[in-house]
Write a protein that holds these residues in place. Structure first.
Motif, PDB file in Angstrom:
ATOM      1  N   UNK A   1       0.833  -1.211   0.000  1.00 19.52           N
ATOM      2  CA  UNK A   1       0.000   0.000   0.000  1.00 19.52           C
ATOM      3  C   UNK A   1       0.863   1.254   0.000  1.00 19.52           C
ATOM      4  N   UNK A   2       1.943   1.252   0.765  1.00 16.53           N
ATOM      5  CA  UNK A   2       2.807   2.424   0.803  1.00 16.53           C
ATOM      6  C   UNK A   2       3.574   2.607  -0.501  1.00 16.53           C
ATOM      7  N   UNK A   3       3.969   1.509  -1.136  1.00 14.10           N
ATOM      8  CA  UNK A   3       4.619   1.627  -2.439  1.00 14.10           C
ATOM      9  C   UNK A   3       3.667   2.273  -3.439  1.00 14.10           C
ATOM     10  N   UNK A   4       2.429   1.844  -3.430  1.00 12.35           N
ATOM     11  CA  UNK A   4       1.430   2.419  -4.333  1.00 12.35           C
ATOM     12  C   UNK A   4       1.226   3.906  -4.053  1.00 12.35           C
ATOM     13  N   UNK A   5       1.113   4.239  -2.784  1.00 11.78           N
ATOM     14  CA  UNK A   5       0.774   5.605  -2.388  1.00 11.78           C
ATOM     15  C   UNK A   5       1.923   6.584  -2.580  1.00 11.78           C
ATOM     16  N   UNK A   6       3.120   6.172  -2.234  1.00 12.28           N
ATOM     17  CA  UNK A   6       4.241   7.106  -2.198  1.00 12.28           C
ATOM     18  C   UNK A   6       5.134   7.055  -3.442  1.00 12.28           C
ATOM     19  N   UNK A   7       5.089   5.941  -4.178  1.00 10.09           N
ATOM     20  CA  UNK A   7       6.049   5.779  -5.271  1.00 10.09           C
ATOM     21  C   UNK A   7       5.367   5.460  -6.593  1.00 10.09           C
ATOM     22  N   UNK A   8       4.617   4.379  -6.661  1.00 11.10           N
ATOM     23  CA  UNK A   8       4.087   3.963  -7.960  1.00 11.10           C
ATOM     24  C   UNK A   8       3.112   4.966  -8.537  1.00 11.10           C
ATOM     25  N   UNK A  26       2.310   8.250  -7.751  1.00 10.90           N
ATOM     26  CA  UNK A  26       2.771   9.603  -8.086  1.00 10.90           C
ATOM     27  C   UNK A  26       3.592   9.692  -9.362  1.00 10.90           C
ATOM     28  N   UNK A  27       4.349   8.646  -9.669  1.00  8.05           N
ATOM     29  CA  UNK A  27       5.198   8.659 -10.859  1.00  8.05           C
ATOM     30  C   UNK A  27       4.596   7.879 -12.026  1.00  8.05           C
ATOM     31  N   UNK A  28       3.425   7.277 -11.825  1.00  8.88           N
ATOM     32  CA  UNK A  28       2.790   6.503 -12.878  1.00  8.88           C
ATOM     33  C   UNK A  28       3.637   5.332 -13.336  1.00  8.88           C
ATOM     34  N   UNK A  29       4.292   4.653 -12.396  1.00  7.76           N
ATOM     35  CA  UNK A  29       5.239   3.595 -12.744  1.00  7.76           C
ATOM     36  C   UNK A  29       4.532   2.333 -13.212  1.00  7.76           C
ATOM     37  N   UNK A  30       5.089   1.703 -14.235  1.00  9.02           N
ATOM     38  CA  UNK A  30       4.645   0.385 -14.669  1.00  9.02           C
ATOM     39  C   UNK A  30       5.411  -0.675 -13.876  1.00  9.02           C
ATOM     40  N   UNK A  31       5.254  -0.630 -12.568  1.00  8.19           N
ATOM     41  CA  UNK A  31       5.856  -1.588 -11.644  1.00  8.19           C
ATOM     42  C   UNK A  31       4.874  -1.742 -10.502  1.00  8.19           C
ATOM     43  N   UNK A  60      13.819   8.135 -10.075  1.00  8.75           N
ATOM     44  CA  UNK A  60      13.153   8.966  -9.071  1.00  8.75           C
ATOM     45  C   UNK A  60      13.858   8.887  -7.724  1.00  8.75           C
ATOM     46  N   UNK A  61      14.493   7.762  -7.444  1.00 11.31           N
ATOM     47  CA  UNK A  61      15.188   7.611  -6.162  1.00 11.31           C
ATOM     48  C   UNK A  61      16.365   8.564  -6.040  1.00 11.31           C
ATOM     49  N   UNK A  62      17.064   8.831  -7.159  1.00 13.19           N
ATOM     50  CA  UNK A  62      18.317   9.590  -7.070  1.00 13.19           C
ATOM     51  C   UNK A  62      18.300  10.939  -7.757  1.00 13.19           C
ATOM     52  N   UNK A  63      17.301  11.202  -8.605  1.00  8.41           N
ATOM     53  CA  UNK A  63      17.283  12.429  -9.398  1.00  8.41           C
ATOM     54  C   UNK A  63      15.923  13.112  -9.338  1.00  8.41           C
ATOM     55  N   UNK A  64      15.916  14.361  -9.684  1.00  3.70           N
ATOM     56  CA  UNK A  64      14.652  15.061  -9.894  1.00  3.70           C
ATOM     57  C   UNK A  64      13.992  14.493 -11.151  1.00  3.70           C
ATOM     58  N   UNK A  65      12.727  14.112 -11.028  1.00  5.04           N
ATOM     59  CA  UNK A  65      11.949  13.590 -12.147  1.00  5.04           C
ATOM     60  C   UNK A  65      10.589  14.263 -12.127  1.00  5.04           C
ATOM     61  N   UNK A  66      10.178  14.781 -13.267  1.00  8.76           N
ATOM     62  CA  UNK A  66       8.872  15.435 -13.398  1.00  8.76           C
ATOM     63  C   UNK A  66       8.676  16.540 -12.361  1.00  8.76           C
ATOM     64  N   UNK A  67       9.750  17.268 -12.063  1.00 11.55           N
ATOM     65  CA  UNK A  67       9.660  18.380 -11.131  1.00 11.55           C
ATOM     66  C   UNK A  67       9.649  17.981  -9.678  1.00 11.55           C
ATOM     67  N   UNK A  68       9.762  16.697  -9.391  1.00 10.91           N
ATOM     68  CA  UNK A  68       9.798  16.218  -8.006  1.00 10.91           C
ATOM     69  C   UNK A  68      11.237  16.025  -7.567  1.00 10.91           C
TER      70      UNK A  68
END
Length: 401
Positions: free
Chosen positions: A194-201, A203-208, A293-301
Motif C-alpha cells: 500500500x505504501x509503495x502504491x501511495x508514495x512511489x508507484x 505519483x510517478x505513474x510507474x509500470x511496476x 526517481x530515487x536519485x534524481x529530480x523527475x517530473x519536477x519532483x
C-alpha cells in the motif's frame, strides 16, 4: 558519493519508435546509439528471442527505451521476481529517512511476536542485510502461504534462525520483504504494498506493481522456462541443492511439493497480492523510472532519497561469502551493492536483480538509472550475463566515450 561523469547534452527520447536490426524497436537519445547497437547484438546472438526490454535514464531524463522479441512491446508486463525487493525496500528507506523506523532498533520493538525462538535481539538493519538467519521455515511453505506476505510473517515469527543472527549472512530469497513488511505494517498500519502504491508507484505513474490490478492482466506475459544447452542442463543437475541445505530452505525447494518459480509468478493470486520479495510485475520502463526517481529530480519532483540515505542503504553491509548462495559481498540494506558485479559502476550504486535475468539499479555518481527485463529465464538464474554488456554500454554513452 562518487564524482559525476561529464556528460554531453542529450535530447529527450522521441515518442515515435523505429525498428532496427534483430527486431529491436524503440528509441534512444542522441549519443546513445551505441546502446541500441549493443542491444541488437545481444538479440542477434540469440541470447533471448522471447522478449527483452532495456530502459535507461540519465540525470532524470529518459534516454534509452528499447524492446524486442516475440510478443514483446514497450509496455508489456512480466514477472520481475526479486527486483520487487528494490521496490519494497525503497519504501523502508523512505520510512527510515522520515524517522519512522530506526535501523538499529530491535525488530521485536515494532513486532513483539518476532522475539520468539531467540530472535529478540535481531535488528531491522540485520533483516535488511540478510544476516538474521530467518530464511524460511522447517518443512517449507505451501504455495498459498508463499503468495501472502502476512501469512509468511506469521509463520516466520515462530521460526528459530538457521544460524546465529549477525554471525553470517545469507540470501532471504522469498521472505525478506515479508519480514521487513511486517515491521512496516506494525508501525504505519499500512502494508509495504500500500505504501509503495501511495508514495512511489502512483505519483510517478510507474509500470511496476506490488499487486497487479485485474485490469492490467491483458498486458501480462507469462515468464518462460530456461532453455539450457545439454552442457548447461548437466551443470544444473550436478548442482541441484540438497533438500536439507540452506539454499533449499531459502528457495522453499525443501517443501512438498517444492516451489517452482515459474508456477509461482505465473499464478494470478501471487500477482494480485504482490508478494514483495519476488511477486512484483513490471517492465523495464517501470523499474528504471523508479530508480531515476530515487536519485534524481523527475517530473519536477525532488529525488526520493537524500544523499545521506543513499550512502547508508547502498554501502556494503556483508563481508565474505553468502552462506545460502555462495556469492561474495553483495548486499547493502535491502538492495544489492553492485560494484563487485559491475566494476564500472560507482561504489554507491544500488539495485536488485531478478531470477529470470532482470537487473535494475541506480548509479548516483553518474546519474544513471537502468532497467532490463527479460521474459525467459537466463542460465544459470539471477541477473542475466548480458547485463554486463548492456549496462557498460549505457555508462560509456553517458560518459561520452
Amino acid at each position: 558519493m562518487t564524482e559525476a561523469f561529464e556528460v554531453p547534452e542529450v535530447s529527450e527520447v522521441p515518442e515515435v519508435s523505429e525498428v532496427f536490426g534483430a527486431g529491436v524497436q524503440g528509441t534512444v537519445a542522441d549519443g546513445f546509439e551505441a546502446v541500441r547497437e549493443e542491444f541488437a547484438a545481444v538479440l542477434a546472438e540469440g541470447i533471448t528471442t522471447s522478449g527483452a526490454q532495456l530502459v535507461a535514464y540519465l540525470n532524470g531524463r529518459h534516454v534509452v527505451d528499447l524492446w524486442a522479441g516475440d510478443g514483446m512491446a514497450g509496455d508489456s508486463l512480466t514477472g520481475v521476481f526479486s527486483v520487487s525487493k528494490g521496490a519494497a525496500h525503497l519504501v523502508v528507506a523512505l520510512l527510515v529517512q522520515d524517522g519512522v523506523l530506526e535501523l538499529d532498533r530491535e525488530v521485536a520493538h515494532y513486532w513483539p511476536e518476532f522475539a520468539a525462538e531467540g530472535k529478540g535481539r535481531i535488528t531491522l538493519r540485520q533483516l535488511l542485510a540478510h544476516s538474521a538467519g530467518v530464511i524460511g521455515v522447517e518443512g517449507g511453505f505451501s504455495s498459498a502461504e508463499l503468495a501472502d506476505d502476512r501469512v509468511l510473517a506469521e509463520r516466520l515469527a515462530g521460526q528459530r534462525p538457521f544460524w546465529e543472527p549477525g554471525t553470517a549472512y545469507g540470501y532471504h530469497a522469498l521472505v525478506t520483504a515479508a519480514l521487513t513488511g511486517e515491521v512496516v505494517r506494525r508501525v504505519t498500519g499500512l502494508s509495504i504494498q500500500e505504501l509503495f502504491e501511495e508514495r512511489i508507484r502512483a505519483p510517478y505513474g510507474l509500470d511496476l506493481h506490488l499487486g497487479l490490478p485485474e485490469a492490467l492482466e491483458s498486458r501480462y506475459l507469462d515468464v518462460l522456462p530456461m532453455q539450457p544447452t545439454p552442457e548447461q542442463r548437466a551443470e544444473l543437475e550436478a548442482n541441484a541443492p540438497d533438500p536439507k541445505s540452506l539454499v533449499a530452505i531459502a528457495f522453499n525447494s525443501h517443501a512438498e511439493p517444492p516451489t517452482d518459480l515459474l508456477d509461482f509468478i505465473n499464478t494470478r493470486a501471487v500477482r494480485e497480492l504482490g508478494q514483495a520479495s519476488a511477486g512484483g510485475v513490471g517492465n523495464a520502463r517501470g523499474v528504471a523510472a523508479m530508480y531515476a526517481a530515487a536519485i534524481n529530480e523527475v517530473d519536477g519532483r525532488a529525488p526520493l532519497l537524500t544523499p545521506a540515505m543513499i550512502a547508508e542503504f547502498a554501502r556494503l553491509h556483508t563481508v565474505g561469502a553468502d552462506v545460502v548462495t555462495g556469492e561474495a559481498e553483495h548486499f547493502g540494506l535491502g538492495f544489492q551493492a553492485l560494484r563487485l558485479r559491475y566494476p564500472f559502476l560507482g561504489a554507491d550504486a544500488f539495485g536488485h536483480s531478478g531470477a529470470a535475468g532482470a537487473q535494475a539499479f541506480a548509479d548516483p555518481g553518474s546519474g544513471i538509472a537502468y532497467g532490463y527485463v527479460r521474459r525467459r529465464f537466463a542460465f544459470p538464474g539471477g541477473a542475466a550475463p548480458e547485463n554486463e554488456r548492456l549496462a557498460a554500454a549505457v555508462v560509456r554513452a553517458a560518459a561520452g566515450v
